[in-house]
Every structure is written in C-alpha cells, then in structure tokens.
Motif scaffolding. Structure first.
Motif, PDB file in Angstrom:
ATOM      1  N   TYR A 259       0.780  -1.098   0.011  1.00 54.01           N
ATOM      2  CA  TYR A 259       0.096  -0.113   0.189  1.00 54.01           C
ATOM      3  C   TYR A 259       0.970   1.452  -0.016  1.00 54.01           C
ATOM      4  CZ  TYR A 259      -3.568  -3.225   0.961  1.00 54.01           C
ATOM      5  OH  TYR A 259      -4.567  -4.466   0.695  1.00 54.01           O
ATOM      6  N   LYS A 260       2.181   1.126   0.002  1.00 54.73           N
ATOM      7  CA  LYS A 260       2.917   2.261  -0.248  1.00 54.73           C
ATOM      8  C   LYS A 260       3.605   2.503  -1.784  1.00 54.73           C
ATOM      9  CE  LYS A 260       5.739   2.372   4.210  1.00 54.73           C
ATOM     10  NZ  LYS A 260       7.027   2.292   4.914  1.00 54.73           N
ATOM     11  N   VAL A 261       3.458   3.648  -1.958  1.00 59.87           N
ATOM     12  CA  VAL A 261       3.596   4.343  -3.393  1.00 59.87           C
ATOM     13  C   VAL A 261       4.687   5.407  -3.215  1.00 59.87           C
ATOM     14  CG1 VAL A 261       3.023   5.058  -5.502  1.00 59.87           C
ATOM     15  CG2 VAL A 261       1.588   3.480  -4.332  1.00 59.87           C
ATOM     16  N   ASP A 262       5.711   5.383  -3.761  1.00 62.34           N
ATOM     17  CA  ASP A 262       6.876   6.352  -3.759  1.00 62.34           C
ATOM     18  C   ASP A 262       7.173   6.676  -2.136  1.00 62.34           C
ATOM     19  OD1 ASP A 262       7.224   6.814  -6.602  1.00 62.34           O
ATOM     20  OD2 ASP A 262       5.539   8.053  -6.368  1.00 62.34           O
ATOM     21  N   GLY A 263       7.316   5.532  -1.195  1.00 61.75           N
ATOM     22  CA  GLY A 263       7.468   5.809   0.027  1.00 61.75           C
ATOM     23  C   GLY A 263       6.203   6.376   0.906  1.00 61.75           C
ATOM     24  N   GLU A 264       5.253   6.634   0.390  1.00 65.19           N
ATOM     25  CA  GLU A 264       4.024   7.105   1.135  1.00 65.19           C
ATOM     26  C   GLU A 264       2.964   6.082   1.303  1.00 65.19           C
ATOM     27  OE1 GLU A 264       2.418  10.958   0.084  1.00 65.19           O
ATOM     28  OE2 GLU A 264       4.102  12.001   0.722  1.00 65.19           O
ATOM     29  N   LEU A 265       2.483   5.929   2.492  1.00 67.34           N
ATOM     30  CA  LEU A 265       1.312   5.023   2.731  1.00 67.34           C
ATOM     31  C   LEU A 265      -0.152   5.734   2.368  1.00 67.34           C
ATOM     32  CD1 LEU A 265       0.586   2.105   3.752  1.00 67.34           C
ATOM     33  CD2 LEU A 265       0.211   3.034   5.890  1.00 67.34           C
ATOM     34  N   TYR A 266      -0.965   5.220   1.504  1.00 65.98           N
ATOM     35  CA  TYR A 266      -2.061   5.523   1.064  1.00 65.98           C
ATOM     36  C   TYR A 266      -3.415   4.964   1.743  1.00 65.98           C
ATOM     37  CZ  TYR A 266      -0.172   8.267  -2.614  1.00 65.98           C
ATOM     38  OH  TYR A 266       0.624   9.335  -3.425  1.00 65.98           O
TER      39      TYR A 266
ATOM     40  N   ASN B 194       6.332  -2.410 -12.412  1.00 68.88           N
ATOM     41  CA  ASN B 194       4.990  -3.038 -11.775  1.00 68.88           C
ATOM     42  C   ASN B 194       4.101  -2.051 -11.484  1.00 68.88           C
ATOM     43  OD1 ASN B 194       4.458  -5.918 -11.749  1.00 68.88           O
ATOM     44  ND2 ASN B 194       5.136  -6.103  -9.555  1.00 68.88           N
ATOM     45  N   GLY B 195       4.196  -1.035 -12.247  1.00 67.80           N
ATOM     46  CA  GLY B 195       3.234   0.297 -12.228  1.00 67.80           C
ATOM     47  C   GLY B 195       3.453   1.007 -11.113  1.00 67.80           C
ATOM     48  N   ARG B 196       4.604   0.800 -10.490  1.00 67.24           N
ATOM     49  CA  ARG B 196       4.824   1.852  -9.447  1.00 67.24           C
ATOM     50  C   ARG B 196       5.833   3.038  -9.573  1.00 67.24           C
ATOM     51  NH1 ARG B 196       3.279  -0.159  -4.503  1.00 67.24           N
ATOM     52  NH2 ARG B 196       2.283  -2.309  -4.718  1.00 67.24           N
ATOM     53  N   SER B 197       6.485   3.127 -10.755  1.00 69.44           N
ATOM     54  CA  SER B 197       7.280   4.315 -11.084  1.00 69.44           C
ATOM     55  C   SER B 197       6.405   5.236 -12.382  1.00 69.44           C
ATOM     56  CB  SER B 197       8.489   3.862 -11.576  1.00 69.44           C
ATOM     57  OG  SER B 197       8.453   3.219 -12.853  1.00 69.44           O
ATOM     58  N   GLY B 198       5.103   4.556 -12.489  1.00 67.97           N
ATOM     59  CA  GLY B 198       4.590   5.199 -13.747  1.00 67.97           C
ATOM     60  C   GLY B 198       3.444   4.486 -13.922  1.00 67.97           C
TER      61      GLY B 198
ATOM     62  N   GLY C 101       3.950  -6.046  -5.411  1.00 65.32           N
ATOM     63  CA  GLY C 101       2.586  -6.203  -6.035  1.00 65.32           C
ATOM     64  C   GLY C 101       2.670  -5.284  -7.071  1.00 65.32           C
ATOM     65  N   ALA C 102       1.895  -5.695  -8.135  1.00 70.61           N
ATOM     66  CA  ALA C 102       1.759  -4.755  -9.214  1.00 70.61           C
ATOM     67  C   ALA C 102       0.470  -3.646  -8.915  1.00 70.61           C
ATOM     68  CB  ALA C 102       1.004  -5.271 -10.695  1.00 70.61           C
ATOM     69  N   LEU C 103       0.436  -2.323  -9.588  1.00 70.98           N
ATOM     70  CA  LEU C 103      -0.578  -1.477  -9.292  1.00 70.98           C
ATOM     71  C   LEU C 103      -0.965  -1.012 -10.863  1.00 70.98           C
ATOM     72  CD1 LEU C 103       0.821   1.108  -6.793  1.00 70.98           C
ATOM     73  CD2 LEU C 103      -0.800  -0.915  -6.687  1.00 70.98           C
TER      74      LEU C 103
ATOM     75  N   ILE D  89      -6.756   2.264 -22.749  1.00 66.77           N
ATOM     76  CA  ILE D  89      -8.144   2.928 -22.670  1.00 66.77           C
ATOM     77  C   ILE D  89      -8.011   3.676 -21.274  1.00 66.77           C
ATOM     78  CG2 ILE D  89     -10.568   2.674 -22.324  1.00 66.77           C
ATOM     79  CD1 ILE D  89     -10.465   0.037 -24.322  1.00 66.77           C
ATOM     80  N   ALA D  90      -7.654   2.945 -20.096  1.00 63.13           N
ATOM     81  CA  ALA D  90      -7.532   3.682 -18.996  1.00 63.13           C
ATOM     82  C   ALA D  90      -6.512   4.994 -18.628  1.00 63.13           C
ATOM     83  CB  ALA D  90      -7.247   2.632 -17.992  1.00 63.13           C
ATOM     84  N   ASN D  91      -5.595   4.858 -19.488  1.00 62.15           N
ATOM     85  CA  ASN D  91      -4.619   5.849 -19.404  1.00 62.15           C
ATOM     86  C   ASN D  91      -5.074   7.010 -20.103  1.00 62.15           C
ATOM     87  OD1 ASN D  91      -2.808   4.410 -17.797  1.00 62.15           O
ATOM     88  ND2 ASN D  91      -1.664   3.483 -19.345  1.00 62.15           N
ATOM     89  N   LYS D  92      -5.712   6.777 -21.423  1.00 58.72           N
ATOM     90  CA  LYS D  92      -6.448   7.843 -22.258  1.00 58.72           C
ATOM     91  C   LYS D  92      -7.209   8.465 -21.436  1.00 58.72           C
ATOM     92  CE  LYS D  92      -5.195   6.169 -26.896  1.00 58.72           C
ATOM     93  NZ  LYS D  92      -5.642   5.394 -28.075  1.00 58.72           N
TER      94      LYS D  92
END
Length: 459
Positions: A156-163, A238-242, A410-412, A453-456
């Motif tokens: 549940y952490k992204v870029d070191g932050e807990l969401y 895994n979708g965590r840097s972009g 895990g992937a995001l 589609i989601a990214n667009k």
C-alpha cells in the motif's frame, strides 16, 4: 371575592411561568432520557451534552459472515473505549458493489469517512481524487509505522508514502491432505516446494477418486506464482514508477506457471474445480483432491471441515529460481476526502485503535486474516491457538520470509479486475488443450488494451 380571584390568578401565573422555565431547562434532557429524577437534572444535562458532542462517522465494509461479526465487535469496543467518537459499521455488499456506491458520493461531504477497498483497487483509489493519503495523518501524529508488518505495508506504499491502512490481509498457501500423503508412502511433514516436486507428488497421490493437485481458476493465484519467481506483472516497475502500459506476465515466469499446470492437466493429475471458492474447498474436504492452493484466511475452514489431518505449506516456485515469497491480498481502509475535518480525525483514531495488538489478535483469531501488528502474535490467546493449530503459524512465516522487492510488492494497475478476467479465460483455454504461450499472449494483449483505454481516459 375579587381579591380572592386576583390571588388565585397570580398563583396560576407563577405556576405557568415556573413550568415553562423547567421545560426549557430540560429540553436536551428530554430528547435522550425520560426516566431521570429532577434532582439529578444538572448531571444528566452534562451527560447528554457529551452524547450530542460525539462525532459520528460511517465505516463502509464488504465483510460478511464471521468477518462482519468480528467488525461489529471491534466497532462496539471502540465506541465503548472513549466518549468522543462513534463509528457506525455498514455492510455494502461485495467489494465491487461497495466501490460502485462510493463512486456516487466520493469526494463529497456525503462520502463515508472510511471505505474498505480490495487490494486491486489501490491504483484506482489513488487516482480517484476521493481520498486523503494516510501519510498525511501519520506525519501529523508522528505515528510509528515500524510497529506494523513491513511486508503488508509495502503493497500500500507508493513512492514511500502510505495511502491506505491495511486491514484484512491474506496471502496464498498450499493446503494438503496429510493422510493421503501417508497412504501414498510420502512424508506428511514434507510438502513439495518446487513445480517439479508438485508434479511428481501429484502423480503419486492420484487415485481413481482423487486428483493430486488443484488451483482455483482465479487470477490472484497466477499473480502469486509469477511474483514468487521474481517476475513482474506489468512494466514501469510493476506500475509503481509510472502508469503501466505493457503486460509482462506472458514472459518466462508466467510461461513457467502455465506449463506447470498444463503438465498436470495432460497427465490427469490436475483437478479443475472451476472458479468458485466453495467448490474447490468442498473438493478438498471430500477427498477429491489431495493438494490445492487457498487463501491463508481459508486455513481455519479447511482444518474444521476436513475429516483428515490437514497440512499447510508455502506456495511452490519454479525449480530454476529461489523463492521470493508472496504478495499481500485482501483489502485496506481508505480515508475520504471532502468530509469534515473532525470526521477525518475520528476515522484516524479508529484506524489506530484497529492496529493495536489486542484488536489485531482478536481479528486474526476470528477470521484467519493476518495481524497487521506483529505484536498481536505475542498475545496469549494467539499463542494458545497456534499451539493447538500450528498450521496458522506457517502462513505468518511465509509472509515474514518474503523478500521485499518490486515483484512481491505487487503490481498497481487501475484495470486489475479486467486483467484477472483475461487470466481466467486463458486458464480455461489452457485446460481445454490450447498452447500455454498462445493463451498467455492473448491475455496480455487484452490487458494492454484495457490499460491503454484507462490511461487515455485518465489524461
């Protein structure tokens, strides 16, 4: 006579004024209590003022059965532990149904203070604009996150932050029939660890009435078998840097998994019990399959329902790699944005209460989910349970032995549910005899289209 009439009119006027004065002074009291004596009205007014000052918040959850019962007990305990806040737990149906309802009120003052969302909804929630990251409250309160389980927090952490705050956390395990192992001349205390070993043992366990191995036709288990090899599900770390744009699960690690299943399916040692948890669990309990993969939260039920001795082991991995471990499944709790600040404070206090060792110990024993606070495992009631059922400790050991990294973090991706359905279709086609690489590539293409589609749409 006139004087007498005036006298009684004066008395009546005083009585009416006095009655009106008493009625006004007891307005608050009468709204909450009708059986207190007038001699204690001042004390009662103070009590009722306290009740009125409580900040009430809604907690939307998707737990039914024992999970719902445990939540209601926890909420009751929190409400009784202090007099400032009151939490109202509300069952909203499945994870999907709850998220659909949240979309209607997310980001507004009508949103629930807390919503339980399954782990594959993490990317969607971060991008939604509905939530306040937990890190905001952690930093403000100087809350010590090191007291919580690191391998659960990592997801549940992204870029070191807990969401969000982890809540009902689980991982996959392999569950097996120890009696069947004995009957086949196998050591019941030594479960197979690699794909090749599972294939070999499944062949030895196979009988006219029982398959050797099975896995629910569900994308989560595939993700786990890829991750334990160190494989990534999608690109962009895994979708965590972009925002991920390409599926990677059809690479060597995913192909290992599909070939592993394909080998047993063609040998007749693999049992296909479909997509429903109850069906595969029933197959195990009725000795139609000797080994299968389940959630750690299903261990208690497997032990309870089986008329034989049940073993629990780590999930298998490809022979040519070292075991990396498992990715957290389950769900977490999200704080709503757009609601009153006092409601956010109430939600934060409740989340901290949930994370205490005592509460987590109760939750772990009630449901089989992990304790997000490892100190819960030091509680005497947990020690007693583990002594009786050592299988529970295996699930915790596997989690704590997990090697931190992008694979096990895990992937995001915001379209995870769609991608999982692509994997389900691929598995069904595999069991029908189609080529492992071909069906995997098809699933990857479907996932890529959904991500595009989601990214667009996001942009």
């Amino acid at each position: 006579m006139v004087k007498s009439s005036l006298f009684w009119m004066l008395i009546l006027t005083v009585a009416i004024l006095t009655a009106c004065s008493n009625s006004d002074s007891k307005t608050d009291e009468s709204s909450s209590s009708t059986n207190n004596s007038s001699s204690s009205s001042e004390g009662n007014n103070e009590t009722n003022a306290t009740v009125e000052e409580k900040v009430t918040i809604e907690f939307w959850h998707a737990m039914s059965g024992t999970g719902q019962e445990s939540i209601e007990k926890i909420v009751k305990g929190f409400n009784e532990s202090q007099d400032k806040y009151e939490v109202i737990a509300e069952f909203q149906g499945s994870y999907e149904e709850s998220l659909t309802k949240l979309r209607g009120v997310g980001g507004t003052k009508d949103a629930p203070a807390i919503t339980q969302v399954f782990e594959v909804g993490t990317k969607y929630m971060i991008d939604s604009g509905y939530i306040e990251p937990m890190q905001k409250f952690i930093d403000k309160d100087n809350y010590d996150l090191s007291q919580l389980e690191g391998n659960i927090l990592n997801y549940y952490k992204v870029d070191g932050e807990l969401y969000s705050m982890p809540f009902n956390s689980s991982t996959p395990v392999m569950i097996y029939n120890k009696d069947a192992f004995r009957a086949a001349g196998l050591d019941p205390e030594k479960a197979p660890e690699t794909f090749a070993e599972v294939i070999d043992v499944a062949a030895k366990l196979k009988t006219a009435d029982m398959y050797g191995f099975s896995m629910l036709t569900y994308g989560w288990f595939f993700e786990q078998l890829v991750a334990t090899q160190g494989g990534l599900y999608v690109n962009e770390d895994n979708g965590r840097s972009g925002d991920a744009t390409e599926a990677l699960f059809n690479g060597p690690e995913g192909l290992n998994v599909f070939r592993f299943l394909d080998t047993m399916n063609k040998a007749g040692t693999f049992g296909n019990f479909g997509t429903l948890w109850d069906d595969i669990r029933s197959a195990f309990a009725t000795e139609k399959v000797a080994m299968y993969m389940d959630s750690s939260a299903g261990v208690a039920g497997a032990i309870k329902n089986a008329p034989f001795e049940v073993g629990v082991a780590y999930i298998p991995h490809a022979d040519e790699v070292k075991r990396n471990g498992v990715v957290i499944g389950g769900a977490s709790l999200w704080m709503s944005k757009g609601i009153a600040e006092e409601k956010q404070e109430a939600a934060w206090e409740f989340m901290k209460y949930l994370a205490t060792p005592e509460v987590q110990a109760k939750w772990h024993l009630d449901t089989g989910y992990f304790a997000i606070n490892p100190k819960a495992y030091d509680e005497q009631n947990v020690k007693d349970k583990w002594a009786e059922f050592p299988q529970f400790k295996v699930t915790v050991d596997q989690l704590q032995d997990t090697v931190p990294g992008l694979a096990t973090q895990g992937a995001l991706i915001s379209v995870f549910p769609e991608s999982r359905q692509q994997i389900v279709t691929a598995l069904e086609e595999l069991y029908q005899g189609k080529d492992p690489q071909e069906v995997l590539d098809k699933a990857a293409e479907g996932t890529n289209r959904a991500m595009e589609i989601a990214n667009k749409t996001k942009k």
